[in-house]
Design an enzyme around this catalytic site. Structure first.
Site, PDB file in Angstrom:
ATOM      1  N   ARG A 174       0.850  -1.185   0.000  1.00 43.84           N
ATOM      2  CA  ARG A 174       0.000   0.000   0.000  1.00 43.84           C
ATOM      3  C   ARG A 174       0.889   1.240   0.000  1.00 43.84           C
ATOM      4  O   ARG A 174       1.731   1.396   0.875  1.00 43.84           O
ATOM      5  CB  ARG A 174      -0.893   0.010   1.239  1.00 43.84           C
ATOM      6  CG  ARG A 174      -1.975  -1.059   1.210  1.00 43.84           C
ATOM      7  CD  ARG A 174      -3.102  -0.713   2.152  1.00 43.84           C
ATOM      8  NE  ARG A 174      -4.114  -1.761   2.198  1.00 43.84           N
ATOM      9  CZ  ARG A 174      -5.144  -1.851   1.364  1.00 43.84           C
ATOM     10  NH1 ARG A 174      -5.281  -0.965   0.391  1.00 43.84           N
ATOM     11  NH2 ARG A 174      -6.022  -2.822   1.473  1.00 43.84           N
ATOM     12  N   GLY A 223      -6.758  -0.953  -7.021  1.00 42.69           N
ATOM     13  CA  GLY A 223      -8.075  -0.453  -6.614  1.00 42.69           C
ATOM     14  C   GLY A 223      -8.131   1.068  -6.680  1.00 42.69           C
ATOM     15  O   GLY A 223      -7.363   1.694  -7.428  1.00 42.69           O
ATOM     16  N   ASN A 224      -8.975   1.646  -5.836  1.00 39.67           N
ATOM     17  CA  ASN A 224      -9.223   3.093  -5.918  1.00 39.67           C
ATOM     18  C   ASN A 224      -7.976   3.953  -5.724  1.00 39.67           C
ATOM     19  O   ASN A 224      -7.687   4.824  -6.532  1.00 39.67           O
ATOM     20  CB  ASN A 224     -10.291   3.485  -4.902  1.00 39.67           C
ATOM     21  CG  ASN A 224     -11.680   3.373  -5.501  1.00 39.67           C
ATOM     22  OD1 ASN A 224     -11.928   3.898  -6.578  1.00 39.67           O
ATOM     23  ND2 ASN A 224     -12.569   2.678  -4.835  1.00 39.67           N
ATOM     24  N   GLY A 225      -7.244   3.694  -4.636  1.00 43.62           N
ATOM     25  CA  GLY A 225      -6.060   4.496  -4.349  1.00 43.62           C
ATOM     26  C   GLY A 225      -5.014   4.350  -5.452  1.00 43.62           C
ATOM     27  O   GLY A 225      -4.429   5.336  -5.918  1.00 43.62           O
ATOM     28  N   ILE A 255     -11.667  -6.625  -4.049  1.00 39.09           N
ATOM     29  CA  ILE A 255     -12.796  -7.429  -3.572  1.00 39.09           C
ATOM     30  C   ILE A 255     -13.964  -6.513  -3.198  1.00 39.09           C
ATOM     31  O   ILE A 255     -15.077  -6.977  -3.019  1.00 39.09           O
ATOM     32  CB  ILE A 255     -12.420  -8.318  -2.360  1.00 39.09           C
ATOM     33  CG1 ILE A 255     -12.052  -7.477  -1.135  1.00 39.09           C
ATOM     34  CG2 ILE A 255     -11.291  -9.267  -2.708  1.00 39.09           C
ATOM     35  CD1 ILE A 255     -12.048  -8.260   0.163  1.00 39.09           C
ATOM     36  N   ASP A 256     -13.690  -5.199  -3.063  1.00 41.79           N
ATOM     37  CA  ASP A 256     -14.738  -4.260  -2.635  1.00 41.79           C
ATOM     38  C   ASP A 256     -15.693  -3.874  -3.772  1.00 41.79           C
ATOM     39  O   ASP A 256     -16.759  -3.321  -3.520  1.00 41.79           O
ATOM     40  CB  ASP A 256     -14.112  -2.977  -2.076  1.00 41.79           C
ATOM     41  CG  ASP A 256     -13.386  -3.215  -0.762  1.00 41.79           C
ATOM     42  OD1 ASP A 256     -13.621  -4.260  -0.134  1.00 41.79           O
ATOM     43  OD2 ASP A 256     -12.572  -2.360  -0.377  1.00 41.79           O
ATOM     44  N   ARG A 269     -28.353 -20.010  18.067  1.00 46.07           N
ATOM     45  CA  ARG A 269     -27.624 -18.764  18.354  1.00 46.07           C
ATOM     46  C   ARG A 269     -27.864 -17.671  17.315  1.00 46.07           C
ATOM     47  O   ARG A 269     -28.298 -17.934  16.201  1.00 46.07           O
ATOM     48  CB  ARG A 269     -26.120 -19.058  18.373  1.00 46.07           C
ATOM     49  CG  ARG A 269     -25.677 -19.652  19.674  1.00 46.07           C
ATOM     50  CD  ARG A 269     -24.212 -19.995  19.643  1.00 46.07           C
ATOM     51  NE  ARG A 269     -23.779 -20.434  20.952  1.00 46.07           N
ATOM     52  CZ  ARG A 269     -22.715 -21.181  21.192  1.00 46.07           C
ATOM     53  NH1 ARG A 269     -21.965 -21.595  20.191  1.00 46.07           N
ATOM     54  NH2 ARG A 269     -22.394 -21.517  22.408  1.00 46.07           N
ATOM     55  N   ARG A 277     -22.802 -14.572  18.913  1.00 42.82           N
ATOM     56  CA  ARG A 277     -21.390 -14.859  18.638  1.00 42.82           C
ATOM     57  C   ARG A 277     -20.951 -14.075  17.397  1.00 42.82           C
ATOM     58  O   ARG A 277     -21.755 -13.785  16.520  1.00 42.82           O
ATOM     59  CB  ARG A 277     -21.181 -16.346  18.354  1.00 42.82           C
ATOM     60  CG  ARG A 277     -21.444 -17.246  19.565  1.00 42.82           C
ATOM     61  CD  ARG A 277     -20.306 -17.132  20.596  1.00 42.82           C
ATOM     62  NE  ARG A 277     -20.444 -18.106  21.646  1.00 42.82           N
ATOM     63  CZ  ARG A 277     -21.173 -17.956  22.743  1.00 42.82           C
ATOM     64  NH1 ARG A 277     -21.854 -16.831  22.936  1.00 42.82           N
ATOM     65  NH2 ARG A 277     -21.240 -18.910  23.662  1.00 42.82           N
TER      66      ARG A 277
HETATM   67  O1  F6P Z   1      -9.440  -2.804  -0.291  1.00 41.68           O
HETATM   68  C1  F6P Z   1      -9.662  -4.127  -0.037  1.00 41.68           C
HETATM   69  C2  F6P Z   1      -9.724  -4.416   1.431  1.00 41.68           C
HETATM   70  O2  F6P Z   1      -9.706  -5.808   1.574  1.00 41.68           O
HETATM   71  C3  F6P Z   1     -10.884  -3.786   2.197  1.00 41.68           C
HETATM   72  O3  F6P Z   1     -12.096  -4.479   2.065  1.00 41.68           O
HETATM   73  C4  F6P Z   1     -10.358  -3.782   3.607  1.00 41.68           C
HETATM   74  O4  F6P Z   1     -11.004  -2.782   4.360  1.00 41.68           O
HETATM   75  C5  F6P Z   1      -8.907  -3.482   3.409  1.00 41.68           C
HETATM   76  O5  F6P Z   1      -8.572  -3.904   2.103  1.00 41.68           O
HETATM   77  C6  F6P Z   1      -7.966  -4.155   4.387  1.00 41.68           C
HETATM   78  O6  F6P Z   1      -6.681  -3.663   4.163  1.00 41.68           O
HETATM   79  P1  F6P Z   1      -5.330  -4.306   4.678  1.00 41.68           P
HETATM   80  O7  F6P Z   1      -5.063  -5.536   3.861  1.00 41.68           O
HETATM   81  O8  F6P Z   1      -4.332  -3.246   4.433  1.00 41.68           O
HETATM   82  O9  F6P Z   1      -5.537  -4.656   6.112  1.00 41.68           O
END
Ligand code: F6P
Length: 355
Positions: free
Chosen positions: A73, A109-111, A133-134, A169, A273
């Site tokens: 990242r 992805g977006n960033g 995956i989002d 549950r 749970r």
């Molecule tokens: O952007 C994909 C994602 O899996 C999100 O759904 C989640 O919030 C984030 O990445 C988790 O990021 P990291 O792998 O940096 O913990």
């Protein structure tokens, strides 16, 4: 023709599959292709960490999750910040020029798209492929990784049903998606969740507890809640960003599932749970749907490169593989619209959306 490739941001199951599709299609059309694989996303481009690759590196990886290039990242908001005299954007441009790349392919992805767009504006030839995956990138109906993650979350919900039923549950499954509820929505429907909570629809704990009480009164033995990690209550929407942050600290930084457990336990008799699915949703191998989708996306990426159509993201629109300008991809993240048809259909199925 020299093509750079990098995989950036949170990984998913179908990154290798996409690169394979791209590289195979490139080699089908031209024999003079050279592939430079940058290691760990934009870091590799910044710090000249790369390897020369050939077609054979991409064979037999259609069904292999993760990424053979590694990922990291590199937040966009820090991209233009000079740290210890190091200019990241200039460094990336320098590597690109030094290696005499004809273009750079970014799977992200977006960033990652924001950075790709910035590099494109700085004059680099960029093609991007929509990964996450989002499923929240603007301009494409679907991203790769999304379907594989849905399958995993759905399987988990299936598994929770059997144990929840044995014990009578209430089970909360916390699913990834900080701002976008697509994954929770789709896996919640597929996994027969009684309650689906997504960030786009703030929840009311009274409504949820009443719904659960009614269901149990009417003979249901167990309850499954599919809950996105980024849910917010209707009360919390009234808080400023700062106040919400303070509240989260006060709550003890527990994740959404555990916050909801605490709130529900106050209102309902019965055992609750929590299961946090976490990174399992990004792990393992791509599902069949993603293998086909990424093969097609890879081919389209190759076509853009061969036709020198740069500054574009491959996109899925109405089942066709097409492309959109990078400026469209970075406009704003794609969220679930509470007025969307699918939301109406979920309500028609009697599923509680918490509002
Ligand atoms: O952007 C994909 C994602 O899996 C999100 O759904 C989640 O919030 C984030 O990445 C988790 O990021 P990291 O792998 O940096 O913990």
């Amino acid at each position: 023709m020299r093509v750079g490739i990098l995989t950036s941001g949170g990984d998913c199951q179908a990154l290798n599959a996409t690169m394979r599709g791209l590289v195979k299609a490139l080699y089908q059309q031209r024999k003079d292709i050279e592939i430079i694989g940058f290691l760990k996303g934009y870091q590799g481009l910044m710090y000249e960490k790369y390897k020369k690759m050939s077609l054979s590196d991409f064979e037999d990886i259609l069904n292999v999750g993760g990424t053979i290039l590694g990922s990291s990242r590199c937040p966009f908001k820090k991209m233009r910040v000079i740290e210890d005299g190091f200019d990241k954007v200039e460094a990336m441009k320098k590597t690109y020029k030094k290696l005499k790349l004809d273009c750079l392919v970014v799977l992200g992805g977006n960033g990652s798209h924001k950075t790709a767009n910035l590099l494109s504006e700085k004059g680099l030839n960029i093609v991007t492929l929509p990964k996450t995956i989002d499923n929240d990138i603007n301009g494409t109906d679907m991203t790769f990784g999304f379907q594989s993650a849905i399958d995993i979350a759905t399987r988990t919900l299936d598994e929770l049903h059997t144990t929840a039923k044995s014990h009578g549950r209430i089970m909360i499954a916390e699913i990834m998606g900080n701002k976008a509820g697509w994954l929770t929505l789709y896996s919640g429907i597929a996994g027969k969740a009684d309650v689906i909570l997504i960030p786009e629809i703030p929840y009311n704990i009274e409504k949820i507890s009443q719904y659960i009480k009614d269901k149990l009164k009417n003979g249901r033995k167990h309850i499954i809640l599919a809950v996105a990690e980024g849910i917010i209550s209707q009360e919390e929407t009234k808080l400023s960003k700062k106040e919400l942050k303070q509240k989260r600290v006060k709550d003890g930084y527990i994740s959404a599932g555990y916050r909801l457990e605490a709130e529900l336990s106050e209102k309902i008799d019965g055992e609750v749970r929590v299961v946090v699915l976490g990174h399992i949703q990004r792990g393992g191998n791509p599902c069949a749907f993603d293998r086909v989708l990424t093969s097609r996306i890879g081919v389209k990426g190759a076509e853009l490169i061969l036709n020198k159509q740069y500054g574009r993201m491959v996109a899925v629109q109405s089942n066709n593989i097409t492309s959109v300008p990078l400026s469209t991809a970075v406009e704003k993240p794609k969220r679930v619209d509470p007025n969307d048809e699918i939301i109406r259909q979920v309500r028609m199925l009697g599923i509680c959306l918490g509002d």
